[in-house]
Design a protein around this motif. Structure first.
Motif, mmCIF file in Angstrom:
data_model
loop_
_atom_site.group_PDB
_atom_site.id
_atom_site.type_symbol
_atom_site.label_atom_id
_atom_site.label_comp_id
_atom_site.label_asym_id
_atom_site.label_seq_id
_atom_site.Cartn_x
_atom_site.Cartn_y
_atom_site.Cartn_z
ATOM 1 N N ALA A 5 0.821 -1.213 0.000
ATOM 2 C CA ALA A 5 0.000 0.000 0.000
ATOM 3 C C ALA A 5 0.852 1.259 0.000
ATOM 4 O O ALA A 5 0.502 2.244 -0.643
ATOM 5 C CB ALA A 5 -0.944 -0.011 1.197
ATOM 6 N N GLN A 6 1.967 1.236 0.712
ATOM 7 C CA GLN A 6 2.818 2.416 0.742
ATOM 8 C C GLN A 6 3.435 2.684 -0.627
ATOM 9 O O GLN A 6 3.644 3.828 -1.001
ATOM 10 C CB GLN A 6 3.911 2.261 1.794
ATOM 11 N N ASP A 7 3.724 1.627 -1.376
ATOM 12 C CA ASP A 7 4.252 1.821 -2.728
ATOM 13 C C ASP A 7 3.221 2.486 -3.624
ATOM 14 O O ASP A 7 3.548 3.378 -4.408
ATOM 15 C CB ASP A 7 4.675 0.484 -3.335
ATOM 16 N N THR B 179 10.645 5.719 -3.019
ATOM 17 C CA THR B 179 9.585 4.779 -2.668
ATOM 18 C C THR B 179 10.117 3.351 -2.590
ATOM 19 O O THR B 179 9.794 2.613 -1.659
ATOM 20 C CB THR B 179 8.437 4.851 -3.704
ATOM 21 N N PHE B 180 10.929 2.963 -3.548
ATOM 22 C CA PHE B 180 11.381 1.573 -3.619
ATOM 23 C C PHE B 180 12.660 1.291 -2.835
ATOM 24 O O PHE B 180 13.031 0.134 -2.679
ATOM 25 C CB PHE B 180 11.550 1.157 -5.079
ATOM 26 N N THR B 181 13.345 2.339 -2.344
ATOM 27 C CA THR B 181 14.576 2.103 -1.573
ATOM 28 C C THR B 181 14.529 2.723 -0.182
ATOM 29 O O THR B 181 15.528 2.748 0.519
ATOM 30 C CB THR B 181 15.795 2.668 -2.325
ATOM 31 N N TYR B 182 13.383 3.198 0.235
ATOM 32 C CA TYR B 182 13.226 3.883 1.515
ATOM 33 C C TYR B 182 13.617 2.994 2.697
ATOM 34 O O TYR B 182 14.195 3.465 3.666
ATOM 35 C CB TYR B 182 11.761 4.311 1.639
ATOM 36 N N HIS B 183 13.321 1.730 2.608
ATOM 37 C CA HIS B 183 13.585 0.805 3.712
ATOM 38 C C HIS B 183 15.079 0.662 4.007
ATOM 39 O O HIS B 183 15.459 0.319 5.117
ATOM 40 C CB HIS B 183 12.976 -0.562 3.407
ATOM 41 N N SER C 264 18.497 -3.672 -0.629
ATOM 42 C CA SER C 264 17.588 -4.282 -1.591
ATOM 43 C C SER C 264 16.632 -3.229 -2.129
ATOM 44 O O SER C 264 16.635 -2.080 -1.697
ATOM 45 C CB SER C 264 16.796 -5.415 -0.925
ATOM 46 N N ILE C 265 15.852 -3.662 -3.098
ATOM 47 C CA ILE C 265 14.773 -2.843 -3.639
ATOM 48 C C ILE C 265 13.477 -3.535 -3.264
ATOM 49 O O ILE C 265 13.314 -4.741 -3.500
ATOM 50 C CB ILE C 265 14.894 -2.703 -5.166
ATOM 51 N N TYR C 266 12.558 -2.798 -2.672
ATOM 52 C CA TYR C 266 11.268 -3.353 -2.283
ATOM 53 C C TYR C 266 10.242 -2.875 -3.291
ATOM 54 O O TYR C 266 9.853 -1.718 -3.318
ATOM 55 C CB TYR C 266 10.908 -2.901 -0.865
ATOM 56 N N PHE C 267 9.795 -3.779 -4.167
ATOM 57 C CA PHE C 267 8.951 -3.433 -5.293
ATOM 58 C C PHE C 267 7.611 -4.158 -5.167
ATOM 59 O O PHE C 267 7.500 -5.329 -5.489
ATOM 60 C CB PHE C 267 9.655 -3.807 -6.606
ATOM 61 N N PHE C 268 6.599 -3.472 -4.658
ATOM 62 C CA PHE C 268 5.242 -4.006 -4.502
ATOM 63 C C PHE C 268 5.212 -5.352 -3.792
ATOM 64 O O PHE C 268 4.631 -6.314 -4.267
ATOM 65 C CB PHE C 268 4.538 -4.114 -5.857
ATOM 66 N N ASN D 136 7.692 -7.401 -3.222
ATOM 67 C CA ASN D 136 8.792 -8.287 -3.608
ATOM 68 C C ASN D 136 10.121 -7.618 -3.287
ATOM 69 O O ASN D 136 10.335 -6.458 -3.637
ATOM 70 C CB ASN D 136 8.756 -8.593 -5.116
ATOM 71 N N THR D 137 11.000 -8.370 -2.640
ATOM 72 C CA THR D 137 12.311 -7.840 -2.299
ATOM 73 C C THR D 137 13.340 -8.347 -3.306
ATOM 74 O O THR D 137 13.466 -9.530 -3.529
ATOM 75 C CB THR D 137 12.717 -8.280 -0.884
ATOM 76 N N ILE D 138 14.043 -7.413 -3.931
ATOM 77 C CA ILE D 138 15.096 -7.743 -4.894
ATOM 78 C C ILE D 138 16.407 -7.351 -4.244
ATOM 79 O O ILE D 138 16.699 -6.170 -4.069
ATOM 80 C CB ILE D 138 14.901 -6.978 -6.214
ATOM 81 N N GLU D 139 17.210 -8.350 -3.883
ATOM 82 C CA GLU D 139 18.469 -8.091 -3.189
ATOM 83 C C GLU D 139 19.522 -7.568 -4.183
ATOM 84 O O GLU D 139 19.654 -8.080 -5.276
ATOM 85 C CB GLU D 139 18.966 -9.341 -2.493
ATOM 86 N N LEU D 140 20.274 -6.572 -3.748
ATOM 87 C CA LEU D 140 21.296 -5.969 -4.587
ATOM 88 C C LEU D 140 22.686 -6.511 -4.324
ATOM 89 O O LEU D 140 23.581 -6.373 -5.129
ATOM 90 C CB LEU D 140 21.310 -4.445 -4.421
ATOM 91 N N SER D 141 22.896 -7.095 -3.162
ATOM 92 C CA SER D 141 24.238 -7.587 -2.861
ATOM 93 C C SER D 141 24.298 -9.096 -2.859
ATOM 94 O O SER D 141 23.393 -9.808 -2.949
ATOM 95 C CB SER D 141 24.702 -7.079 -1.510
#
Length: 160
Positions: A76-78, A115-119, A149-153, A155-160
């Motif tokens: 919802a926050q996204d 929005t997608f990297t706030y966490h 990571s990127i939190y996209f709706f 789903n967490t997409i890890e960057l490292s």
């Protein structure tokens, strides 16, 4: 022959006079200061940070009104952030009427990126966010996301 030479001289003189008049009307060389020239690219940075600040402010209002989102609403926050992107873009286009597309795009980019990297900021500075948003909210964000990571709706997409 004398008449033809005189008319030729008259034409050369009139051409020279027109050239002098045109040279006097030419715009002078720009002597703006470095700050005036940096204002345009600086306004892109300002529009980007305006979008990022809008997300921080929206998340603060959400935490005050709703506290922790329900378990069925992690994205919802996204969605609110993306809605905010369009509103912030409209606001920026009203402020910068001459260059609305460029500045609205920079503002929207700031909103979407935040929005997608706030966490990640919550993971990096949990004590600061606990003071602003509350301990429950920080625990909720850390429970649904991972650092770097990127939190996209949802789903967490890890960057490292």
């Amino acid at each position: 022959m004398q008449k033809e030479q005189k008319s030729f001289q008259d034409r050369v003189t009139s051409i020279n006079q027109r050239a002098e008049v045109a040279a006097s009307k030419a715009t002078p060389v720009r002597t703006d200061s470095i700050w005036v020239r940096l204002a345009y690219p600086g306004s892109f940075i300002g529009a980007f940070f305006l979008g990022a600040f809008a997300v921080f402010l929206t998340r603060y209002f959400q935490s005050q009104l709703v506290n922790v989102p329900g378990s069925g609403q992690p994205g919802a926050q996204d969605i609110v952030g993306i809605g905010l992107a369009s509103m912030a873009g409209l606001f920026v286009s009203m402020l910068f009427k001459g260059k609305q597309k460029e500045f609205a795009s920079a503002c929207t980019l700031g909103v979407l990126l935040t929005t997608f990297t706030y966490h990640n900021a919550v993971w990096a500075y949990p004590e600061s966010f606990e003071q602003v948003y509350g301990e429950d909210w920080v625990e909720f964000i850390q429970s649904i996301t991972k650092p770097s990571s990127i939190y996209f709706f949802g789903n967490t997409i890890e960057l490292s």
